[in-house]
Motif scaffolding. Structure first.
Motif, PDB file in Angstrom:
ATOM      1  N   ASP A  53     -10.530   4.887  -2.494  1.00 26.64           N
ATOM      2  CA  ASP A  53     -10.865   6.345  -3.110  1.00 26.64           C
ATOM      3  C   ASP A  53      -9.780   6.748  -3.791  1.00 26.64           C
ATOM      4  OD1 ASP A  53     -13.423   5.916  -2.079  1.00 26.64           O
ATOM      5  OD2 ASP A  53     -13.049   7.212  -0.312  1.00 26.64           O
ATOM      6  N   LEU A  54      -8.641   6.801  -3.156  1.00 26.36           N
ATOM      7  CA  LEU A  54      -7.320   7.291  -3.867  1.00 26.36           C
ATOM      8  C   LEU A  54      -7.053   6.528  -5.307  1.00 26.36           C
ATOM      9  CD1 LEU A  54      -5.022   7.802  -0.986  1.00 26.36           C
ATOM     10  CD2 LEU A  54      -5.640   9.481  -2.456  1.00 26.36           C
ATOM     11  N   MET A  55      -7.292   5.270  -5.211  1.00 24.12           N
ATOM     12  CA  MET A  55      -6.852   4.496  -6.492  1.00 24.12           C
ATOM     13  C   MET A  55      -7.783   4.812  -7.374  1.00 24.12           C
ATOM     14  SD  MET A  55      -5.727   0.602  -5.423  1.00 24.12           S
ATOM     15  CE  MET A  55      -7.159   0.174  -4.433  1.00 24.12           C
TER      16      MET A  55
ATOM     17  N   MET B 171      -4.453  17.047  -6.453  1.00 21.21           N
ATOM     18  CA  MET B 171      -4.166  17.786  -5.271  1.00 21.21           C
ATOM     19  C   MET B 171      -5.215  17.860  -4.313  1.00 21.21           C
ATOM     20  SD  MET B 171      -1.216  20.071  -6.822  1.00 21.21           S
ATOM     21  CE  MET B 171      -0.516  20.832  -5.220  1.00 21.21           C
ATOM     22  N   ALA B 172      -6.451  18.173  -4.559  1.00 18.12           N
ATOM     23  CA  ALA B 172      -7.636  18.441  -4.128  1.00 18.12           C
ATOM     24  C   ALA B 172      -8.130  17.082  -3.470  1.00 18.12           C
ATOM     25  CB  ALA B 172      -8.536  18.978  -4.739  1.00 18.12           C
ATOM     26  N   LEU B 173      -7.968  16.005  -4.144  1.00 16.90           N
ATOM     27  CA  LEU B 173      -8.802  14.673  -3.622  1.00 16.90           C
ATOM     28  C   LEU B 173      -7.776  13.666  -3.484  1.00 16.90           C
ATOM     29  CD1 LEU B 173     -11.450  14.878  -6.322  1.00 16.90           C
ATOM     30  CD2 LEU B 173     -11.727  15.510  -4.102  1.00 16.90           C
ATOM     31  N   GLY B 174      -6.370  13.837  -3.918  1.00 17.58           N
ATOM     32  CA  GLY B 174      -5.567  12.645  -3.447  1.00 17.58           C
ATOM     33  C   GLY B 174      -4.709  13.083  -2.243  1.00 17.58           C
ATOM     34  N   VAL B 175      -3.394  12.673  -2.271  1.00 16.87           N
ATOM     35  CA  VAL B 175      -2.619  12.667  -1.301  1.00 16.87           C
ATOM     36  C   VAL B 175      -2.599  14.406  -0.932  1.00 16.87           C
ATOM     37  CG1 VAL B 175      -0.257  12.101  -0.279  1.00 16.87           C
ATOM     38  CG2 VAL B 175      -1.595  10.474  -1.642  1.00 16.87           C
ATOM     39  N   ALA B 176      -2.550  14.739   0.417  1.00 14.74           N
ATOM     40  CA  ALA B 176      -2.189  15.947   0.628  1.00 14.74           C
ATOM     41  C   ALA B 176      -0.849  16.401   0.373  1.00 14.74           C
ATOM     42  CB  ALA B 176      -2.634  16.198   2.149  1.00 14.74           C
TER      43      ALA B 176
ATOM     44  N   GLU C   1       7.040  13.193  -0.049  1.00 14.57           N
ATOM     45  CA  GLU C   1       8.092  14.277  -0.881  1.00 14.57           C
ATOM     46  C   GLU C   1       8.146  13.614  -2.072  1.00 14.57           C
ATOM     47  OE1 GLU C   1      12.728  14.927  -0.780  1.00 14.57           O
ATOM     48  OE2 GLU C   1      11.696  14.090   1.175  1.00 14.57           O
ATOM     49  N   TYR C   2       8.140  14.759  -3.217  1.00 11.68           N
ATOM     50  CA  TYR C   2       8.201  14.218  -4.581  1.00 11.68           C
ATOM     51  C   TYR C   2       9.377  13.416  -5.065  1.00 11.68           C
ATOM     52  CZ  TYR C   2       8.564  14.709  -9.575  1.00 11.68           C
ATOM     53  OH  TYR C   2       8.719  14.380 -11.055  1.00 11.68           O
ATOM     54  N   GLY C   3       9.227  12.227  -5.681  1.00  7.37           N
ATOM     55  CA  GLY C   3      10.087  11.417  -6.109  1.00  7.37           C
ATOM     56  C   GLY C   3      10.719  10.478  -4.974  1.00  7.37           C
ATOM     57  N   ASP C   4       9.834  10.444  -3.785  1.00  6.70           N
ATOM     58  CA  ASP C   4      10.242   9.318  -2.714  1.00  6.70           C
ATOM     59  C   ASP C   4       9.429   8.230  -3.113  1.00  6.70           C
ATOM     60  OD1 ASP C   4      10.959   8.083  -0.546  1.00  6.70           O
ATOM     61  OD2 ASP C   4       9.568   9.222   0.788  1.00  6.70           O
TER      62      ASP C   4
ATOM     63  N   ARG D  96       0.749  -1.125   0.006  1.00  5.19           N
ATOM     64  CA  ARG D  96      -0.017   0.128  -0.143  1.00  5.19           C
ATOM     65  C   ARG D  96       0.935   1.315   0.205  1.00  5.19           C
ATOM     66  NH1 ARG D  96      -5.729  -0.948   2.548  1.00  5.19           N
ATOM     67  NH2 ARG D  96      -6.193  -3.115   1.969  1.00  5.19           N
ATOM     68  N   ILE D  97       2.026   1.255   0.722  1.00  3.26           N
ATOM     69  CA  ILE D  97       2.941   2.462   0.860  1.00  3.26           C
ATOM     70  C   ILE D  97       3.519   2.615  -0.645  1.00  3.26           C
ATOM     71  CG2 ILE D  97       5.023   3.342   1.498  1.00  3.26           C
ATOM     72  CD1 ILE D  97       4.349   2.119   4.334  1.00  3.26           C
ATOM     73  N   LYS D  98       4.016   1.651  -1.200  1.00  2.37           N
ATOM     74  CA  LYS D  98       4.500   1.736  -2.657  1.00  2.37           C
ATOM     75  C   LYS D  98       3.551   2.248  -3.668  1.00  2.37           C
ATOM     76  CE  LYS D  98       7.624  -2.199  -1.981  1.00  2.37           C
ATOM     77  NZ  LYS D  98       8.220  -3.408  -2.445  1.00  2.37           N
ATOM     78  N   MET D  99       2.201   1.589  -3.526  1.00  2.14           N
ATOM     79  CA  MET D  99       1.127   2.130  -4.495  1.00  2.14           C
ATOM     80  C   MET D  99       0.970   3.813  -4.262  1.00  2.14           C
ATOM     81  SD  MET D  99      -0.998   1.485  -6.927  1.00  2.14           S
ATOM     82  CE  MET D  99      -1.997   0.108  -7.053  1.00  2.14           C
ATOM     83  N   LEU D 100       0.867   4.123  -2.939  1.00  2.00           N
ATOM     84  CA  LEU D 100       0.518   5.490  -2.712  1.00  2.00           C
ATOM     85  C   LEU D 100       1.636   6.439  -3.240  1.00  2.00           C
ATOM     86  CD1 LEU D 100      -0.558   5.260   1.054  1.00  2.00           C
ATOM     87  CD2 LEU D 100      -2.038   6.021  -0.825  1.00  2.00           C
ATOM     88  N   LYS D 101       2.871   5.957  -2.854  1.00  6.90           N
ATOM     89  CA  LYS D 101       3.977   6.664  -3.178  1.00  6.90           C
ATOM     90  C   LYS D 101       3.961   6.643  -4.860  1.00  6.90           C
ATOM     91  CE  LYS D 101       6.742   6.938   0.802  1.00  6.90           C
ATOM     92  NZ  LYS D 101       8.172   6.961   1.400  1.00  6.90           N
ATOM     93  N   ALA D 102       3.755   5.625  -5.631  1.00 14.11           N
ATOM     94  CA  ALA D 102       3.953   5.431  -6.954  1.00 14.11           C
ATOM     95  C   ALA D 102       2.825   6.210  -7.551  1.00 14.11           C
ATOM     96  CB  ALA D 102       3.691   4.003  -7.528  1.00 14.11           C
ATOM     97  N   MET D 103       1.468   6.320  -7.127  1.00 11.65           N
ATOM     98  CA  MET D 103       0.315   7.122  -7.697  1.00 11.65           C
ATOM     99  C   MET D 103       0.921   8.598  -7.594  1.00 11.65           C
ATOM    100  SD  MET D 103      -3.233   5.104  -6.635  1.00 11.65           S
ATOM    101  CE  MET D 103      -2.911   5.370  -4.843  1.00 11.65           C
ATOM    102  N   GLU D 104       1.024   8.991  -6.235  1.00 16.25           N
ATOM    103  CA  GLU D 104       1.615  10.445  -5.988  1.00 16.25           C
ATOM    104  C   GLU D 104       2.688  10.782  -6.954  1.00 16.25           C
ATOM    105  OE1 GLU D 104       2.168  14.292  -4.235  1.00 16.25           O
ATOM    106  OE2 GLU D 104       0.506  12.838  -4.454  1.00 16.25           O
TER     107      GLU D 104
END
Length: 93
Positions: free
Chosen positions: A65-67, A30-35, A40-43, A6-14
Motif C-alpha cells: 500500500d505504501l509503495m 502524510m495522511a496515507l504514508g509513513v506517520a 526522521e527526515y533525511g535518515d 524494506r527499511i531502505k525502501m521505506l526510508k527512501a520513499m519517506e
C-alpha cells in the motif's frame, strides 16, 4: 522478507515524498504514508531498532500500500510541482 531492503525502501520513499513541491500531495503522503515522526527526515540508515520500530510498515499488505501511495504521489508531483531539494526545483512537466 528482506528486512534491510524494506527499511531502505521505506526510508527512501519517506525522504523523496517529503521533497514534493506541492503541499497538497505532501499532505496526501502524510495522511496515507509513513506517520509523521516515525522516520526522521533525511535518515536513510538501517539501524538495529528499525525492524521493531517500522515493523508494521514492512508487513506485505501495508508495504504494498505504501509503495502504491508513493507512486501515486510521484505521478501527481510530476504533473504539478515536481520535487524541491536543497534550493532546486525539478523541471516542469
Amino acid at each position: 522478507m528482506n528486512t534491510n531492503e524494506r527499511i531502505k525502501m521505506l526510508k527512501a520513499m519517506e525522504f523523496i515524498a517529503r521533497n514534493v513541491n506541492n503541499e497538497s500531495f505532501l499532505n496526501g503522503w502524510m495522511a496515507l504514508g509513513v506517520a509523521d515522526g516515525d522516520i526522521e527526515y533525511g535518515d536513510l540508515s538501517v539501524g538495529p531498532d528499525d525492524a521493531d520500530e517500522l515493523g508494521y510498515y514492512m508487513e506485505d499488505g501495508p508495504f504494498a500500500d505504501l509503495m502504491d501511495t508513493f507512486l501515486r504521489c510521484m505521478a501527481h508531483a510530476r504533473r504539478d510541482g515536481g520535487l524541491y531539494c536543497d534550493g532546486v526545483v525539478s523541471k516542469e512537466a
